[in-house]
Design a protein around this motif. Structure first.
Motif: not given
Length: 337
Positions: A167, A169, A172, A208-209, A312, A315
């Motif tokens: 889950d 995210t 961006r 982020t990832d 992450q 992702n």
């Protein structure tokens, strides 16, 4: 709700197998192999490098390669996993100085299938084999869940999120700082569109990832980018500097050459490559704090990706795959091979 279809299985045990130590773990392994969705041919369990048991599908055919007779069905069936275990031990030693924890999951795959290997805890290792490329993703997911179940249900240990958090995210890109991008000697040797390569890295790397990516041709760097200088990643560099980590990932990319041949040998014991294709299409080295990925655009070109965030991991690999496909498209016309 319709229950998932089940496959018939058999358990091949070594003489030291005892129900008190191995019984519940064997049952959990059998559940995974019995699931038709897993596509797993066999699943091997090791303690301190010694084989304990193998769970196999009873409808399996001969292994997809010329496995030398190692003394019977049990050692023959476990041979790919045993080779993967040795590779994982060596790769874990190479990754440890990066300060991102133990290597807990290794995935190696090609058009003929894949191998999955994972550390349950210190001294306990699982290896799974599928002979179907289409089943690698399902095998990966189910083995990640299996490791977590053994840790929590059998050993009373917390889960470690192998494969990342489902889950989580993704980042961006529009809200991220631009990465630092450098070009290597392979960019000078061949005709490459540096601006398009720069744009691709800028449109995929984020804090982020996917935080690092390097593109190589014939084991020579074409271009590399990262967002390690971003302030929000500062806590990841308390024990190792940004400069040292950049150098370490470049060194790792070069050192993978010898280990890749061993991984390929282990994979080919159970899954043959597609004629004319890359011997390996996908390699994942999932550590406790993130992962290193290698994805091939051709037999001579590959991309190395890194995330430092364990939730992450999934992702980051998805984003790396998008980057890899885009790189393959723009370099196909300019590659000298």
């Amino acid at each position: 709700m319709v229950a998932p279809a089940q496959q018939s299985t058999e358990i091949l045990k070594e003489s030291h197998w005892i129900p008190e130590r191995h019984g519940r773990i064997t049952e959990l392994c059998q559940e995974v192999v019995a699931s038709e969705d897993s596509g797993i041919r066999s699943l091997s369990h090791y303690s301190n490098g010694i084989l304990d048991f193998v769970v196999c599908r009873t409808d399996r055919g001969p292994l997809g390669s010329t496995v030398a007779d190692a003394g019977g069905e049990l050692p023959d069936e476990s041979l790919p996993g045993s080779r993967l275990l040795l590779c994982a031990q060596d790769l874990g030693g190479i990754l440890r100085p990066l300060g991102t924890g133990d290597l807990m999951r290794t995935v190696v795959a090609n058009a003929g299938g894949g191998l999955w290997g994972g550390r349950v805890k210190a001294g306990e290792f699982l290896a799974a084999l599928t002979e179907k490329a289409a089943s690698v993703e399902a095998m990966d997911s189910m083995m990640n869940t299996l490791v977590s179940r053994i840790r929590t249900e059998v050993h009373g240990l917390p889960g470690e999120l192998p494969g990342g958090a489902p889950d989580a995210t993704p980042g961006r890109i529009a809200e991220q700082a631009l990465p630092r991008i450098d070009f290597g000697t392979a960019a000078q040797q061949g005709s490459v569109d540096e601006e398009r390569l720069r744009h691709l890295l800028q449109s995929h790397l984020n804090t982020t990832d996917l935080q690092y990516a390097g593109y190589y041709r014939d084991w020579t760097l074409v271009c590399v980018g990262d967002v390690f200088d971003a302030p929000e990643l500062g806590p990841r560099f308390l024990n190792i500097s940004v400069r040292s980590r950049r150098s370490a990932y470049r060194d790792l990319s070069q050192r993978l050459s010898g280990h890749l041949s061993r991984l390929t040998d282990a994979l080919h014991l159970g899954a043959l490559p597609e004629p004319g294709g890359a011997p390996v299409d996908r390699l994942v080295l999932d550590v406790q704090e993130g992962a290193v990925y290698v994805a091939w655009t051709s037999p001579s070109e590959f991309v190395v990706g890194v995330t430092l965030e364990q939730p992450q991991v999934g992702n980051a690999e998805i984003r790396l795959n998008h980057l890899t496909r885009a790189l393959g498209e723009i370099t196909a016309r300019t590659s000298p091979h």
